[in-house]
Design a protein around this motif. Sequence first.
Motif, mmCIF file in Angstrom:
data_model
loop_
_atom_site.group_PDB
_atom_site.id
_atom_site.type_symbol
_atom_site.label_atom_id
_atom_site.label_comp_id
_atom_site.label_asym_id
_atom_site.label_seq_id
_atom_site.Cartn_x
_atom_site.Cartn_y
_atom_site.Cartn_z
ATOM 1 N N THR A 89 0.821 -1.250 0.024
ATOM 2 C CA THR A 89 0.123 -0.054 -0.193
ATOM 3 C C THR A 89 0.767 1.272 0.129
ATOM 4 O O THR A 89 1.801 1.100 0.785
ATOM 5 C CB THR A 89 -1.006 -0.023 1.070
ATOM 6 N N SER A 90 0.374 2.106 -0.569
ATOM 7 C CA SER A 90 1.360 3.495 -0.810
ATOM 8 C C SER A 90 0.709 4.352 0.178
ATOM 9 O O SER A 90 -0.570 4.310 0.803
ATOM 10 C CB SER A 90 1.138 4.145 -2.063
ATOM 11 N N PRO A 91 1.737 5.242 0.758
ATOM 12 C CA PRO A 91 1.252 6.068 1.977
ATOM 13 C C PRO A 91 0.319 7.152 1.556
ATOM 14 O O PRO A 91 0.703 7.806 0.344
ATOM 15 C CB PRO A 91 2.730 6.672 2.591
ATOM 16 N N ARG A 92 -0.689 7.535 2.346
ATOM 17 C CA ARG A 92 -1.490 8.543 1.962
ATOM 18 C C ARG A 92 -1.694 9.375 3.277
ATOM 19 O O ARG A 92 -2.422 9.275 4.021
ATOM 20 C CB ARG A 92 -3.004 8.028 1.513
ATOM 21 N N LEU A 93 -0.440 10.164 3.320
ATOM 22 C CA LEU A 93 -0.453 11.151 4.493
ATOM 23 C C LEU A 93 -1.556 11.975 4.805
ATOM 24 O O LEU A 93 -1.817 12.321 5.941
ATOM 25 C CB LEU A 93 0.968 11.699 4.465
ATOM 26 N N LEU A 143 -4.659 11.667 4.400
ATOM 27 C CA LEU A 143 -5.670 10.839 4.865
ATOM 28 C C LEU A 143 -5.451 10.340 6.166
ATOM 29 O O LEU A 143 -6.349 10.443 7.123
ATOM 30 C CB LEU A 143 -6.013 9.582 3.973
ATOM 31 N N VAL A 144 -4.163 9.907 6.530
ATOM 32 C CA VAL A 144 -3.671 9.502 7.953
ATOM 33 C C VAL A 144 -3.914 10.827 8.824
ATOM 34 O O VAL A 144 -4.606 10.595 9.880
ATOM 35 C CB VAL A 144 -2.427 9.050 7.753
ATOM 36 N N ILE A 146 -7.642 11.279 9.496
ATOM 37 C CA ILE A 146 -8.117 10.284 10.445
ATOM 38 C C ILE A 146 -7.753 10.545 12.055
ATOM 39 O O ILE A 146 -8.401 10.527 13.000
ATOM 40 C CB ILE A 146 -7.759 9.013 9.781
ATOM 41 N N LEU A 147 -6.430 10.835 12.076
ATOM 42 C CA LEU A 147 -5.813 11.031 13.407
ATOM 43 C C LEU A 147 -6.306 12.289 13.856
ATOM 44 O O LEU A 147 -6.873 12.180 15.131
ATOM 45 C CB LEU A 147 -4.314 11.258 13.293
#
Lengths: 162, 500
Positions: A80-84, A86-87, A90-91
């Motif tokens: 999976t490629s990082p989706r900063l 989105l992360v 979500i955080l």
Amino acid sequence: MSLVQKGTALLAALLAIIATVLIVSGPELVPVNEHYDAVYKSPLFFPYIALGLIIIGAIPLAIKACNGLRVVLDLDVETTSPRLRLVTVILIVFSAYTLLIPWIGYFLASVAFVCIAMFIVGFRGLPLLLKAIGFSTLLYALFVLGLDVWFPDSWLLQQFRV
Amino acid sequence: MDLFIHNFLLGVGEITQLSVLLSLLAGSLIGILVGAIPGLGPAAAIAVLLPATFTMEPLAGLSMLLAVYCGAWYAGAIPAILINTPGTAVAVLSTYDGYPMTRRGQAKRALTIAFTSSFVGGTLSVIALTLSATLLAQFSKKFGAVEFTAAILLGLILIVVAHKGRMLSAIMMLGIGLFITTIGLSGSTGTVRYTFGSTGLLNGIPLVPVVLGVFAIAQALILLEGGCQPQKNPIDFPKPDKSTGIDWQGIKSVFGFPRTLFRSSAFGIGIGILPGVGEFLAQFFSYNSARKASKDPDSFGKGNPEGLIASETSNNAVTGAALVPLLALGIPGEALTAMMMSVFTVHNVFPGPRLFSSQPDLVYGIYISMLMINVFIFVTLLSLSRWSFLITKIDNRMLGIIILTLALIGTYSINLEMSNVWIALFFGVFGYIARRLGIPVVPMILGIVLGPILEYRLVQTLVISDGSLGILLDRPIALGLFAFMMIIIATSIFSVWKKT
């Protein structure tokens, strides 16, 4: 230099600096009131070993990362490629969920969190709301009613009580 | 022998309690589900379940965690065989021969072979655990502070060496774990260390929020990033009505390879006992030696059932063996047994040689529980194998959200404090960054678990020897362990030097 190598170098360097600062400022941060006749009796003995290990690992790691370290990733991370962005979102939503519990209560905060998180990751429509309410009810029944996990009365509930 | 029978009966008495049986069954089902869902893994599930087990009786809590652990290892083969994606990382090699068998229309046969091999490995591993843990515990009665220090140091070195190609990161993370344990009020000197004036840190940083952060929250973020990815190489699975019943022929075929079964079990058990080394190495050794010994080595990787037997037997043979150092010495060898150690300590039960004489009912209860778990999982999986494909259709995004909500309530429920949730969130972000950068988080967890024991034993050793580590060379057991450490360090340095 890839993004992962840059990140590794940065993190390792940062940890090495923090460990060094904690060693240097150890006597100020840890109140050593009495004089110890042996180094190993000092409360700083073991923390210094731990911090030393961080430095021993981090400095060569930072150097190796700058020189082209071969990165070994876990299988699920690799695929999976990082989706900063989105992360991060979500955080933030998760932090808001934690902060909202004392205000609106565990159940409503859970419904809100699941709804928003599902919307962010791409769920739409009525199933989103139904899943969020259903899952939050299940959580509430299992933990609050079943396992007796106590939550303080929410601000919202207090308003209705008055 | 009489003592063994007596203790065995005590264990049977413990295991027949309804609460233990229910946790065992629930844990097995959760484990199967967790293992069959690619990307989830037992570590995240055990981390989420950990706070709930603290309120249970020690054997019930441990049985639940052990069942999740074993169930996940068994079921990891399901997506590996059906969709070429291992459910747990240890099922990687099962894709080599399992998936080609599925492509040939032998999905059910491949699943049956995988479950049967896992059952053989798991059962032999429990027998090995029963024999070796008892013997090691007898032997470790001779252990004092010096020997324990040497054993823990050996464990830590093995953990670092096990991360081949990532040893520097492993040392760094181990240091972080050891340092975390020094935050708060020092048990030996009564001094407040590295709290930066915060009263919240006086009791130190608890293990469970850290574990939930680095395993559960970090894993949830990675699952959410993956989104709703189409499955790799999806294929048609035989319809349930066309493949009813148990594939007895498949079960029988496994026993046509007795040498592979025993060799792979031996690799799993032997390597599983060593702290930190784990199932990957066991699986690779087992698979390679099966290929070398085979009359048809070229068919390995193209759907040879023997390859599937080799990989599945060895990775399940690790499960029981991994408990040996935990039960006999009180030293967990990897992250999952480290989490189990917290179930012991929360009930004031301390694993180690004394546990065998003080609570034989618990120790033997664990052995019997492991046996029952293997039987239950095996029977369940064989009966439900035709429905296995359904499990691989669960949406990763929903899973990620579920894990996050469970992580919140799991951390909060430890002592009903929101501060634990913030600790978990902090370590979740740290764990996510570490995993994205390929930095292993397991050494940090083991550092947190072993740190207080090491500090206590190390200071005791130095007090006895008046500050000289030469005492490690004066005692035969410590000398043996020290020599083993030196050999491992020298071998690692040599292999790095040879590479460069």
